[in-house]
Design an enzyme around this catalytic site. Structure first.
Site, PDB file in Angstrom:
ATOM      1  N   HIS A  93       0.441 -15.805   8.061  1.00 32.00           N
ATOM      2  CA  HIS A  93       0.914 -14.678   7.273  1.00 32.00           C
ATOM      3  C   HIS A  93       2.308 -14.283   7.760  1.00 32.00           C
ATOM      4  O   HIS A  93       2.871 -14.925   8.659  1.00 32.00           O
ATOM      5  CB  HIS A  93      -0.068 -13.497   7.374  1.00 32.00           C
ATOM      6  CG  HIS A  93      -0.260 -12.771   6.078  1.00 32.00           C
ATOM      7  ND1 HIS A  93       0.774 -12.126   5.427  1.00 32.00           N
ATOM      8  CD2 HIS A  93      -1.359 -12.587   5.319  1.00 32.00           C
ATOM      9  CE1 HIS A  93       0.309 -11.580   4.319  1.00 32.00           C
ATOM     10  NE2 HIS A  93      -0.982 -11.835   4.215  1.00 32.00           N
ATOM     11  N   ASP A 153      -7.830 -12.683  -2.531  1.00 33.49           N
ATOM     12  CA  ASP A 153      -8.023 -13.771  -3.486  1.00 33.49           C
ATOM     13  C   ASP A 153      -8.472 -15.024  -2.752  1.00 33.49           C
ATOM     14  O   ASP A 153      -7.787 -15.471  -1.822  1.00 33.49           O
ATOM     15  CB  ASP A 153      -6.715 -14.080  -4.219  1.00 33.49           C
ATOM     16  CG  ASP A 153      -6.369 -13.042  -5.266  1.00 33.49           C
ATOM     17  OD1 ASP A 153      -7.018 -13.056  -6.323  1.00 33.49           O
ATOM     18  OD2 ASP A 153      -5.460 -12.237  -5.023  1.00 33.49           O
ATOM     19  N   HIS A 199       0.814  -1.219   0.000  1.00 31.14           N
ATOM     20  CA  HIS A 199       0.000   0.000   0.000  1.00 31.14           C
ATOM     21  C   HIS A 199       0.846   1.266   0.000  1.00 31.14           C
ATOM     22  O   HIS A 199       0.408   2.318   0.468  1.00 31.14           O
ATOM     23  CB  HIS A 199      -0.956  -0.012   1.198  1.00 31.14           C
ATOM     24  CG  HIS A 199      -2.065  -1.005   1.044  1.00 31.14           C
ATOM     25  ND1 HIS A 199      -3.277  -0.714   0.470  1.00 31.14           N
ATOM     26  CD2 HIS A 199      -2.124  -2.315   1.362  1.00 31.14           C
ATOM     27  CE1 HIS A 199      -4.047  -1.785   0.457  1.00 31.14           C
ATOM     28  NE2 HIS A 199      -3.367  -2.779   1.001  1.00 31.14           N
TER      29      HIS A 199
END
Length: 414
Positions: free
Chosen positions: A104, A347, A17
């Site tokens: 993650h 996704d 980002h």
């Protein structure tokens, strides 16, 4: 670090980002005709928001050539490529201030650096691969024009739905699957939203992805990649074998967990007499010259870590995307337990969008090795011919110890 390759060096930058992502390429040969459109093709295949099977993040991923070309021709100087991040929503990741997301990179990045990007996974995000894809698109163009190399990847499985890899206990790989390896084109791959060129399997994969998405869950799978017309002699023993560097490249892609080349793990179930690649008299598909070929290619185009001129094919395994919107019982950074509910656009399966990433990373590997081998062959061509060695030490039709067919029709005229 953030650099891949030796002679064709790619340095990527950017977080999920931040304002932009991109790369610097050093070592691209001069004289290659190159436009932004040449690069955009693969970036458009990678971009989010392509269908209901992918994330809804809206990015066109338009590439901007910053340096290294003039009049649409490469100068041999560093090439700068930039893609702006437009659809940024860092507020979607406020929960990661308290929780490291399960499976993650939040916790490991924080443990490594003592600080991390506050949103979107930072450098662990798939946004990082934009630089790789842009650089690999350039490598693909050079390899196609200089050596006729063709690289095609396709989805082979998602979840428990997979292509018919084998047709019986006596076959290492099934005839239908081998035919897909030999003939599948990118146009055929892109006709399917799933990027699986086998219609029946593709329909089942699409249903599986939509089902997981409706449950706010995710699916992993595998991608097959084939490199056709791969030149002979690529690979740098002992530690930079062709398959070793391909594995390095593929396992550096986000969400990857497995790699196999040729017959892979299935090949381990067969006897050597069934699995060996007998040599046969043949013709090079690119040059039309006579050379040895193999009758089966269960090796996947690499023997001793060096390309043998057959198609190189391998499979890459992707885990289910870690970021899902279900509530998950987990721990906060301070060790207290809690319930994490991730927001944002994710996704349900990365496989359809990962196709160009796999292709372009393969191109970066072959490009770097191609330049190394041509440097070796060109240096050898400057020496006096060797005429006193036994036949087993010299490739038939050559009179230099380390000469190969790589530059035969372009550099060495003997």
């Amino acid at each position: 670090m953030s650099t891949f390759g030796d002679l064709f060096r790619v340095h990527t930058y950017g977080e999920s980002h931040c304002k932009s992502v991109g790369c610097i390429i050093d070592g691209c040969p001069p004289g290659l005709k190159l436009t932004e459109e040449d690069i955009q093709v693969q970036l458009s295949r990678r971009r989010p928001g392509q269908s209901d099977l992918t994330t809804a993040r809206s990015e066109f991923d338009t590439v901007h050539l910053q340096s290294g070309t003039e009049h649409n021709v490469t100068l041999g100087t560093p090439i700068g490529l930039l893609v702006h991040n437009k659809d940024q929503r860092p507020h979607d990741y406020a929960e990661t201030d308290l929780y490291p997301r399960p499976s993650h990179a939040d916790y490991t990045y924080l443990a490594k650096y003592g600080i991390k990007a506050s949103s979107g996974g930072g450098r662990a995000s798939a946004r990082e691969t934009i630089g790789r894809v842009a650089a690999g698109a350039i490598a693909e163009k050079y390899l196609k024009e200089a050596a006729g190399v063709e690289i095609v990847a396709f989805v082979a499985s998602v979840g428990k739905v997979e292509l018919p890899f084998a047709q019986g206990e006596d076959e290492v790989l099934g005839k239908e699957f081998v035919e897909l390896l030999r003939t599948t084109t990118r146009e055929q791959v892109d006709k399917e939203l799933t990027r699986c060129p086998h219609r029946e399997t593709s329909d089942k994969i699409a249903d599986a992805i939509r089902s997981a998405k409706s449950r706010e869950d995710s699916l992993g799978g595998t991608i097959i990649c084939v490199i056709r017309n791969c030149p002979l002699g690529l690979g740098e023993p002992a530690f930079d074998k062709l398959e070793a560097v391909l594995a390095h490249a593929m396992l550096s892609i986000p969400s990857t967990k497995a790699f196999e080349i040729g017959s892979g793990f299935r090949g381990t179930q067969f006897l050597g007499s069934q699995h060996n690649d007998p040599f046969v008299d043949g013709v090079d598909a690119r040059t039309g010259q006579k050379r040895l070929r193999t009758s089966t290619n269960w090796s996947g185009g690499s023997q001793g870590g060096i390309s043998n001129g057959e198609d190189v094919y391998f499979r890459v395994g992707f885990k289910p995307p870690a970021t899902i919107s279900q509530q998950q019982n987990t721990a906060k950074y301070d060790g207290s337990t809690g319930v994490l509910e991730t927001k944002g656009r994710h996704d349900p399966c990365v496989l359809p969008r990962a196709i160009p990433i796999v292709e372009t990373m393969a191109a970066l590997v072959i490009m770097d090795m191609f330049l190394k081998q041509n440097a070796r062959s060109s240096a050898a061509s400057l020496l006096e011919p060797v005429d006193h060695l036994p036949p087993s030490m010299i490739l038939p039709g050559k009179n230099k110890v380390v000469e190969t067919q790589l530059v035969e029709d372009k550099v060495v005229q003997e």
